[in-house]
Scaffold this motif. Structure first.
Motif, PDB file in Angstrom:
ATOM      1  N   THR A   2       0.834  -1.185   0.000  1.00 27.39           N
ATOM      2  CA  THR A   2       0.000   0.000   0.000  1.00 27.39           C
ATOM      3  C   THR A   2       0.864   1.228   0.000  1.00 27.39           C
ATOM      4  OG1 THR A   2      -0.134  -0.099   2.375  1.00 27.39           O
ATOM      5  CG2 THR A   2      -1.931  -1.113   1.152  1.00 27.39           C
ATOM      6  N   TRP A   5       4.503   2.399   2.002  1.00 23.19           N
ATOM      7  CA  TRP A   5       4.717   1.763   3.287  1.00 23.19           C
ATOM      8  C   TRP A   5       4.997   0.277   3.116  1.00 23.19           C
ATOM      9  CZ3 TRP A   5       1.521  -1.507   6.581  1.00 23.19           C
ATOM     10  CH2 TRP A   5       2.046  -1.650   7.873  1.00 23.19           C
ATOM     11  N   GLY A  22      -7.276  -5.734  -0.329  1.00 15.69           N
ATOM     12  CA  GLY A  22      -5.827  -5.562  -0.314  1.00 15.69           C
ATOM     13  C   GLY A  22      -5.072  -6.585  -1.133  1.00 15.69           C
ATOM     14  N   TYR A  40      -1.575  -6.634   3.050  1.00 16.93           N
ATOM     15  CA  TYR A  40      -1.605  -5.175   3.160  1.00 16.93           C
ATOM     16  C   TYR A  40      -2.983  -4.687   2.739  1.00 16.93           C
ATOM     17  CZ  TYR A  40       3.503  -5.037   3.468  1.00 16.93           C
ATOM     18  OH  TYR A  40       4.807  -5.192   3.865  1.00 16.93           O
ATOM     19  N   PRO A  43      -4.939   1.161   0.021  1.00 18.88           N
ATOM     20  CA  PRO A  43      -4.769   2.502   0.592  1.00 18.88           C
ATOM     21  C   PRO A  43      -6.070   3.129   1.080  1.00 18.88           C
ATOM     22  CG  PRO A  43      -3.428   2.288  -1.368  1.00 18.88           C
ATOM     23  CD  PRO A  43      -4.278   1.043  -1.288  1.00 18.88           C
ATOM     24  N   GLY A  46      -6.953   1.334   4.322  1.00 17.40           N
ATOM     25  CA  GLY A  46      -5.936   1.617   5.331  1.00 17.40           C
ATOM     26  C   GLY A  46      -6.048   3.022   5.881  1.00 17.40           C
ATOM     27  N   ARG A  52      -9.837   0.398   9.829  1.00 21.43           N
ATOM     28  CA  ARG A  52      -8.593  -0.032  10.473  1.00 21.43           C
ATOM     29  C   ARG A  52      -8.846  -0.518  11.891  1.00 21.43           C
ATOM     30  NH1 ARG A  52      -4.472   4.201   9.257  1.00 21.43           N
ATOM     31  NH2 ARG A  52      -4.746   4.663  11.427  1.00 21.43           N
ATOM     32  N   GLU A  78       0.605  -1.321  11.836  1.00 26.45           N
ATOM     33  CA  GLU A  78      -0.011  -0.234  11.092  1.00 26.45           C
ATOM     34  C   GLU A  78       0.840   1.012  11.185  1.00 26.45           C
ATOM     35  OE1 GLU A  78      -3.519   1.830  13.344  1.00 26.45           O
ATOM     36  OE2 GLU A  78      -3.811  -0.334  13.501  1.00 26.45           O
ATOM     37  N   SER A  81      -1.540   5.580   8.067  1.00 25.95           N
ATOM     38  CA  SER A  81      -2.592   5.427   7.056  1.00 25.95           C
ATOM     39  C   SER A  81      -2.568   4.069   6.367  1.00 25.95           C
ATOM     40  CB  SER A  81      -2.453   6.526   5.998  1.00 25.95           C
ATOM     41  OG  SER A  81      -1.222   6.381   5.326  1.00 25.95           O
ATOM     42  N   ALA A  82      -1.973   3.068   7.005  1.00 21.55           N
ATOM     43  CA  ALA A  82      -1.901   1.742   6.390  1.00 21.55           C
ATOM     44  C   ALA A  82      -1.902   0.683   7.483  1.00 21.55           C
ATOM     45  CB  ALA A  82      -0.641   1.619   5.534  1.00 21.55           C
TER      46      ALA A  82
END
Length: 136
Positions: A2, A5, A22, A40, A43, A46, A52, A78, A81-82
């Protein structure tokens, strides 16, 4: 993966699959050399705090599942943002690939696959885990 990251401590080898939520990569744990699967989140998911939080809670519940029909969860991670989960790698062929290569399987083989799948779902559900990606 993603965005940019990447989960540290693991070396990606190749992509195993992709879906609406994902991508799953085959990776190697750097410290031990153990092959693992890393999922993952996409985006958009995430970056969604509510999704999340639900993903994190499912990972927390999954840690307690100890069953031969459920892959073990090794790690949840995490960033801002992922998110990703690291699980036991299960060697095998995807059912879709098997069916494409060999056509329909005999009823006994289909029931064996279904029974294993349902046993894994039952073990997960007993711990409160709801699998959101199980399809016929």
């Amino acid at each position: 993966m993603t965005g940019d990251w990447r989960l540290s401590g693991y070396t990606p080898v190749r992509q195993l699959g992709t879906g609406a939520s994902g991508r799953v990569l085959l990776a190697t744990h750097d410290a031990t050399g153990t092959p693992v699967a890393i999922r993952y989140l996409t985006p958009s998911l995430g970056a969604d705090p509510a999704f999340r939080m639900a993903f994190r809670e499912q990972a927390r519940l999954l840690v307690g599942v100890d069953d031969p029909h459920v892959c073990r969860l090794f790690e949840y991670a995490e960033s801002h943002s992922a998110a990703a989960i690291v699980t036991e790698l299960v060697n095998g062929v995807a059912l879709r690939e098997l069916l494409r290569a060999h056509g329909p399987v005999p009823p006994e083989a289909a029931l064996r696959v279904l029974k294993s799948s349902l046993a894994g779902l039952a073990a997960a559900h007993a711990r409160g885990v709801v699998h959101g990606d199980h399809r016929p």
